[in-house]
Design an enzyme around this catalytic site. Structure first.
Site, mmCIF file in Angstrom:
data_model
loop_
_atom_site.group_PDB
_atom_site.id
_atom_site.type_symbol
_atom_site.label_atom_id
_atom_site.label_comp_id
_atom_site.label_asym_id
_atom_site.label_seq_id
_atom_site.Cartn_x
_atom_site.Cartn_y
_atom_site.Cartn_z
ATOM 1 N N ASN A 10 0.595 4.426 -32.662
ATOM 2 C CA ASN A 10 1.440 3.933 -31.580
ATOM 3 C C ASN A 10 2.283 5.110 -31.094
ATOM 4 O O ASN A 10 3.214 5.520 -31.773
ATOM 5 C CB ASN A 10 2.325 2.801 -32.134
ATOM 6 C CG ASN A 10 3.373 2.324 -31.147
ATOM 7 O OD1 ASN A 10 3.333 2.682 -29.964
ATOM 8 N ND2 ASN A 10 4.308 1.513 -31.617
ATOM 9 N N LYS A 12 4.266 5.170 -28.654
ATOM 10 C CA LYS A 12 5.542 4.752 -28.053
ATOM 11 C C LYS A 12 5.753 5.500 -26.725
ATOM 12 O O LYS A 12 4.793 5.716 -25.998
ATOM 13 C CB LYS A 12 6.686 4.964 -29.048
ATOM 14 C CG LYS A 12 6.369 4.312 -30.406
ATOM 15 C CD LYS A 12 7.517 4.260 -31.354
ATOM 16 C CE LYS A 12 7.078 3.564 -32.643
ATOM 17 N NZ LYS A 12 8.132 3.401 -33.594
ATOM 18 N N HIS A 94 6.153 -5.775 -30.909
ATOM 19 C CA HIS A 94 6.728 -4.684 -31.701
ATOM 20 C C HIS A 94 8.244 -4.891 -31.774
ATOM 21 O O HIS A 94 8.857 -5.341 -30.797
ATOM 22 C CB HIS A 94 6.390 -3.338 -31.050
ATOM 23 C CG HIS A 94 6.745 -2.188 -31.938
ATOM 24 N ND1 HIS A 94 8.035 -1.732 -32.064
ATOM 25 C CD2 HIS A 94 5.993 -1.435 -32.773
ATOM 26 C CE1 HIS A 94 8.059 -0.726 -32.943
ATOM 27 N NE2 HIS A 94 6.825 -0.528 -33.383
ATOM 28 N N GLU A 96 10.622 -2.946 -31.476
ATOM 29 C CA GLU A 96 11.381 -2.262 -30.424
ATOM 30 C C GLU A 96 11.371 -3.077 -29.136
ATOM 31 O O GLU A 96 12.337 -3.073 -28.368
ATOM 32 C CB GLU A 96 10.822 -0.840 -30.210
ATOM 33 C CG GLU A 96 11.214 0.064 -31.379
ATOM 34 C CD GLU A 96 10.275 1.217 -31.654
ATOM 35 O OE1 GLU A 96 9.406 1.523 -30.822
ATOM 36 O OE2 GLU A 96 10.402 1.820 -32.744
ATOM 37 N N GLU A 161 5.828 -4.759 -40.218
ATOM 38 C CA GLU A 161 6.633 -3.554 -40.060
ATOM 39 C C GLU A 161 8.103 -3.884 -40.315
ATOM 40 O O GLU A 161 8.787 -4.382 -39.408
ATOM 41 C CB GLU A 161 6.491 -3.014 -38.630
ATOM 42 C CG GLU A 161 5.084 -2.639 -38.253
ATOM 43 C CD GLU A 161 5.064 -1.630 -37.113
ATOM 44 O OE1 GLU A 161 4.576 -0.526 -37.341
ATOM 45 O OE2 GLU A 161 5.571 -1.946 -36.023
ATOM 46 N N GLY A 167 10.504 4.633 -38.167
ATOM 47 C CA GLY A 167 11.095 5.865 -37.643
ATOM 48 C C GLY A 167 12.249 6.393 -38.479
ATOM 49 O O GLY A 167 12.973 7.280 -38.044
ATOM 50 N N SER A 201 7.070 4.342 -41.116
ATOM 51 C CA SER A 201 7.104 5.659 -41.768
ATOM 52 C C SER A 201 5.877 5.929 -42.634
ATOM 53 O O SER A 201 5.991 6.548 -43.698
ATOM 54 C CB SER A 201 8.401 5.828 -42.566
ATOM 55 O OG SER A 201 9.520 5.749 -41.706
ATOM 56 N N GLY A 222 3.537 5.369 -36.223
ATOM 57 C CA GLY A 222 4.269 5.872 -35.067
ATOM 58 C C GLY A 222 4.312 7.385 -35.074
ATOM 59 O O GLY A 222 3.384 8.071 -34.630
#
Ligand code: PGA
Length: 240
Positions: A10, A12, A94, A96, A161, A167, A201, A222
């Site tokens: 991903n 992003k 997701h 985010e 996740e 992250g 991560s 990510g």
């Protein structure tokens, strides 16, 4: 039905047109790896990414879609358009997007339904915050998200996740990942046939241990998907 391992990247809001050489680098490093490999770049890079992967087994996904087939939704992209371009899968829900765009479980389910009707595979994301985990509510939160976000019919992939691991360099312990994946498998329709990815991560250094867990069928990556070398190392740790 046997579950295939899927390693999904991903990007992003990262990546520029001059970085599409990533795909030939990745292909050179993994070849035809025996696991499914998917990269989800930002929308404008999708046509270039599809071209760059045309002669490879790397598939291209998107990071979001709208629940409607078409219409007055400025700035949004339909699953039908993505499918026409040749996109294989789309990430929905997701954390985010749940956070930045206040996406509810019902909205996420609508997006997953749109993806399925367009012929795409939705990768439906769930995961608890640190506060929810510390309050002992991780299992409850995730099962509630699953109940609200999964469409009644059609094939989908799940990604667990934990929000606090995304992250941050923190990963859930192997025990916590195994326990949550078992909870998820037991909570969904067609549990045995559904791939459940772990994300948060994932790096070359921890991927092999995570991917070796019984109920982990792949990873959603990510930061470590932005460089071909680190993503290729994760793909190689999925090949046993
Ligand atoms: P990360 O992101 O690997 O950078 O933690 C994972 C994700 O958000 O899918």
């Amino acid at each position: 039905m046997a579950r295939r391992m899927l390693i999904a990247g991903n990007w992003k809001m990262n990546g520029m047109p001059d970085q599409l050489g990533f795909f030939s680098d990745l292909h050179d490093q993994v070849g035809s790896p025996g696991v499914d490999v998917l990269i989800c770049p930002p929308f404008p890079l999708i046509p270039g990414a599809l071209d760059a992967c045309a002669e490879t087994s790397i598939r291209i996904g998107a990071q979001d879609c709208h629940p409607a087939r078409a219409g007055a939704h400025t700035g949004d992209v339909s699953a039908a358009l993505l499918a026409q371009l040749g996109v294989h899968a789309v990430i929905v829900g997701h954390s985010e997007r749940r956070e930045d765009h206040a996406e509810s479980d019902a909205v996420v389910r609508g997006k997953a339904e749109a993806a399925i009707s367009a012929g795409l595979v939705p990768i439906i994301c769930v995961g608890e915050t640190l506060a929810e985990r510390e309050a002992g509510e991780a299992g409850l939160v995730v099962t509630r998200q699953l109940a609200g976000s999964i469409p009644e019919t059609g094939r989908f992939v799940l990604a667990y996740e934990p929000v606090w691991a995304i992250g941050t360099g923190l990963t859930a312990s192997l025990e916590d990942i195994a326990a949550m994946h078992a909870v998820i498998r037991g909570a969904i329709r067609d549990g045995d046939g559904t791939a459940i990815l772990y994300g948060g991560s994932v790096k070359p250094g921890n991927a092999a241990d995570i991917l070796a867990l019984d109920d982990v069928d792949g990873a959603l990556v990510g930061g470590a998907s932005l460089e071909a070398a680190s993503f290729a190392a994760i793909v190689r740790s999925a090949v046993i």
